[in-house]
Design an enzyme around this catalytic site. Sequence first.
Site, PDB file in Angstrom:
ATOM      1  N   GLY A  93       0.915  -1.140  -0.076  1.00 49.28           N
ATOM      2  CA  GLY A  93       0.147   0.208  -0.143  1.00 49.28           C
ATOM      3  C   GLY A  93       0.767   1.294   0.148  1.00 49.28           C
ATOM      4  CG  HIS A 128      -8.412   2.706  15.264  1.00 53.58           C
ATOM      5  ND1 HIS A 128      -7.822   3.442  16.202  1.00 53.58           N
ATOM      6  CD2 HIS A 128      -8.535   2.735  13.997  1.00 53.58           C
ATOM      7  CE1 HIS A 128      -7.573   4.356  15.176  1.00 53.58           C
ATOM      8  NE2 HIS A 128      -7.643   3.998  13.930  1.00 53.58           N
ATOM      9  CB  VAL A 130      -0.977   5.233   5.910  1.00 53.76           C
ATOM     10  CG1 VAL A 130      -0.328   5.021   7.215  1.00 53.76           C
ATOM     11  CG2 VAL A 130      -2.280   5.947   6.534  1.00 53.76           C
ATOM     12  N   GLY A 131       1.284   4.534   3.749  1.00 53.18           N
ATOM     13  CA  GLY A 131       2.223   3.743   3.369  1.00 53.18           C
ATOM     14  C   GLY A 131       3.636   4.578   2.883  1.00 53.18           C
ATOM     15  CG  ASN A 181      -9.932  -1.787   3.230  1.00 51.91           C
ATOM     16  OD1 ASN A 181      -9.964  -1.523   2.107  1.00 51.91           O
ATOM     17  ND2 ASN A 181      -9.874  -0.928   4.225  1.00 51.91           N
ATOM     18  CB  ALA A 232       1.337   4.009  -4.518  1.00 53.23           C
ATOM     19  NE  ARG A 244     -10.786   4.311  12.463  1.00 51.17           N
ATOM     20  CZ  ARG A 244     -11.337   5.494  13.184  1.00 51.17           C
ATOM     21  NH1 ARG A 244     -12.200   5.209  13.752  1.00 51.17           N
ATOM     22  NH2 ARG A 244     -10.401   6.618  13.586  1.00 51.17           N
ATOM     23  CG  ASN A 298      -8.993   1.836   9.882  1.00 51.97           C
ATOM     24  OD1 ASN A 298      -8.971   1.180  10.959  1.00 51.97           O
ATOM     25  ND2 ASN A 298      -8.771   3.025   9.620  1.00 51.97           N
TER      26      ASN A 298
HETATM   27  N1  LIG Z   1      -5.171   2.017  11.908  1.00 48.71           N
HETATM   28  C1  LIG Z   1      -5.034   3.122  11.691  1.00 48.71           C
HETATM   29  O1  LIG Z   1      -5.000   3.808  12.801  1.00 48.71           O
HETATM   30  C2  LIG Z   1      -5.146   3.879  10.462  1.00 48.71           C
HETATM   31  C3  LIG Z   1      -4.973   5.218  10.470  1.00 48.71           C
HETATM   32  C4  LIG Z   1      -4.987   5.842   9.283  1.00 48.71           C
HETATM   33  C5  LIG Z   1      -5.440   5.030   8.162  1.00 48.71           C
HETATM   34  N2  LIG Z   1      -5.830   3.673   8.318  1.00 48.71           N
HETATM   35  C6  LIG Z   1      -6.086   2.712   7.112  1.00 48.71           C
HETATM   36  O2  LIG Z   1      -5.243   2.586   6.262  1.00 48.71           O
HETATM   37  C7  LIG Z   1      -5.595   2.402   5.081  1.00 48.71           C
HETATM   38  C8  LIG Z   1      -4.589   3.165   4.008  1.00 48.71           C
HETATM   39  O3  LIG Z   1      -5.061   4.462   4.120  1.00 48.71           O
HETATM   40  P1  LIG Z   1      -4.320   5.545   3.057  1.00 48.71           P
HETATM   41  O4  LIG Z   1      -4.953   7.029   3.536  1.00 48.71           O
HETATM   42  O5  LIG Z   1      -2.760   5.304   2.958  1.00 48.71           O
HETATM   43  O6  LIG Z   1      -5.210   5.195   2.005  1.00 48.71           O
HETATM   44  P2  LIG Z   1      -4.717   5.492   0.337  1.00 48.71           P
HETATM   45  O7  LIG Z   1      -5.828   5.243  -0.615  1.00 48.71           O
HETATM   46  O8  LIG Z   1      -3.908   6.651   0.300  1.00 48.71           O
HETATM   47  O9  LIG Z   1      -3.531   4.207   0.058  1.00 48.71           O
HETATM   48  C9  LIG Z   1      -4.020   2.948   0.149  1.00 48.71           C
HETATM   49  C10 LIG Z   1      -3.016   2.209  -1.028  1.00 48.71           C
HETATM   50  O10 LIG Z   1      -3.419   0.662  -1.038  1.00 48.71           O
HETATM   51  C11 LIG Z   1      -3.160   0.640  -2.406  1.00 48.71           C
HETATM   52  N3  LIG Z   1      -3.721  -0.937  -2.587  1.00 48.71           N
HETATM   53  C12 LIG Z   1      -5.123  -1.195  -2.738  1.00 48.71           C
HETATM   54  N4  LIG Z   1      -5.153  -2.544  -3.039  1.00 48.71           N
HETATM   55  C13 LIG Z   1      -4.241  -3.249  -2.835  1.00 48.71           C
HETATM   56  C14 LIG Z   1      -3.564  -4.405  -3.100  1.00 48.71           C
HETATM   57  N5  LIG Z   1      -4.610  -5.486  -3.585  1.00 48.71           N
HETATM   58  N6  LIG Z   1      -2.063  -4.497  -3.078  1.00 48.71           N
HETATM   59  C15 LIG Z   1      -1.269  -3.542  -2.925  1.00 48.71           C
HETATM   60  N7  LIG Z   1      -1.684  -2.431  -2.841  1.00 48.71           N
HETATM   61  C16 LIG Z   1      -3.055  -2.071  -2.756  1.00 48.71           C
HETATM   62  C17 LIG Z   1      -3.903   1.547  -3.328  1.00 48.71           C
HETATM   63  O11 LIG Z   1      -3.459   1.445  -4.413  1.00 48.71           O
HETATM   64  C18 LIG Z   1      -3.375   2.800  -2.517  1.00 48.71           C
HETATM   65  O12 LIG Z   1      -2.062   3.378  -3.187  1.00 48.71           O
HETATM   66  C19 LIG Z   1      -6.938   2.705   4.984  1.00 48.71           C
HETATM   67  O13 LIG Z   1      -7.853   1.397   5.065  1.00 48.71           O
HETATM   68  C20 LIG Z   1      -7.169   3.482   6.211  1.00 48.71           C
HETATM   69  O14 LIG Z   1      -8.535   3.485   6.692  1.00 48.71           O
HETATM   70  C21 LIG Z   1      -5.706   3.140   9.455  1.00 48.71           C
END
Ligand SMILES: NC(=O)c1ccc[n+]([C@@H]2O[C@H](COP(=O)([O-])OP(=O)(O)OC[C@H]3O[C@@H](n4cnc5c(N)ncnc54)[C@H](O)[C@@H]3O)[C@@H](O)[C@H]2O)c1
Length: 318
Positions: A18, A185, A23-24, A105, A20, A98, A130
């Site tokens: 993830g 969470h 968060v990643g 997801n 790109a 969420r 999430n």
């Molecule tokens: N646990 C926490 O406290 C917390 C905090 C913030 C965000 N999150 C969660 O983290 C996740 C990511 O958030 P974000 O803001 O980075 O979203 P984002 O949309 O910016 O990034 C998600 C990335 O996942 C990639 N992706 C989708 N399917 C994929 C797959 N099969 N294989 C590889 N990559 C794939 C997408 O191409 C995208 O680049 C969300 O589910 C968000 O709700 C959790």
Amino acid sequence: MNYELAGAKVRPKVTVVGGAGNVGATVGQYLVAKELADVVLMDILDGVQQGKGLDLLEAGPILGTDSRIFGTREYKDTSGSHIVVITAGIARKPGMSRDDLLNTNAKIVGNVTEQVVAHSPGCILLVVSNPLDAMTQLAFQRSGFPRERVIGMAGVLDSSRLRAFIAQELQVSVENVNAFVLGGHGDTMVPLPRFSTVAGIPITELLPAERVEALVKRTAQGGGEIVALLGTGSAYYAPAASVMEMVEAILKDKKKILPCCVYLKGEYGIQGLCVGVPVKLGASGVEQIIEVKLTPSEDAALKRSAAAVKELIDILRL
Ligand SMILES: NC(=O)c1ccc[n+]([C@@H]2O[C@H](COP(=O)([O-])OP(=O)(O)OC[C@H]3O[C@@H](n4cnc5c(N)ncnc54)[C@H](O)[C@@H]3O)[C@@H](O)[C@H]2O)c1
């Protein structure tokens, strides 16, 4: 902090699936800036993760870091990772909870976990997608890993939010503030104000009860506050910093006590569910689950939180 791999000394390797995304990529940025590991940004996109990886690599000389980072869409490039962070999936849009992300997801996280395990069977999985507790449980069951190596990130973020609000309220350094949270969470998190302290003094002695309650409420809704402000996407700087703290605790074997989502086998009276509790994080992942005695109302709040996680687990038929 060197790791031995096939006889050669190498820096630890952390993959972010993830990578790109918001968060990643920010996790990658923090890890490289702190020179904690070499980082692979893995994503299904093609171009964005490679571009962000290259951009971050080019910041290295100025930041003074020799950590390497690159983007890829090939799992083979993730092989032999020590830690794999899963941020893949969709994020919330305004008006979404969420839990609205559950089915989409779950498909993504299930598939990603299988690929990750095939390429890095010895890794520690840090789940971020999430709804966090359900996705951690899915990754735990799908990976077949021992529970010590499948850890969800939520409590570190929730407690960092609460710490920031307490520091602001009392006009003290964030470094003096500790916060203690349990449970799922966000909305169902269970803060324990009597264990939340400023320079060792419980906040219950420093703030009136209604202010404590207001700060706790703002924390529980902290993600939603940012989603509404951003208009598109959800929070990522503090979430990524939280992941970085967990990665650092593991790679440096710090034995740091942090609130993390782990599979419970009777601890806190919860059986067979991934829920947030304080754990000791070190080189082997979760090295201990810290149990504290709860008051009846704290215990009831934790059980409600666990029940909310169970509802999602039942929908996923895990
Ligand atoms: N646990 C926490 O406290 C917390 C905090 C913030 C965000 N999150 C969660 O983290 C996740 C990511 O958030 P974000 O803001 O980075 O979203 P984002 O949309 O910016 O990034 C998600 C990335 O996942 C990639 N992706 C989708 N399917 C994929 C797959 N099969 N294989 C590889 N990559 C794939 C997408 O191409 C995208 O680049 C969300 O589910 C968000 O709700 C959790």
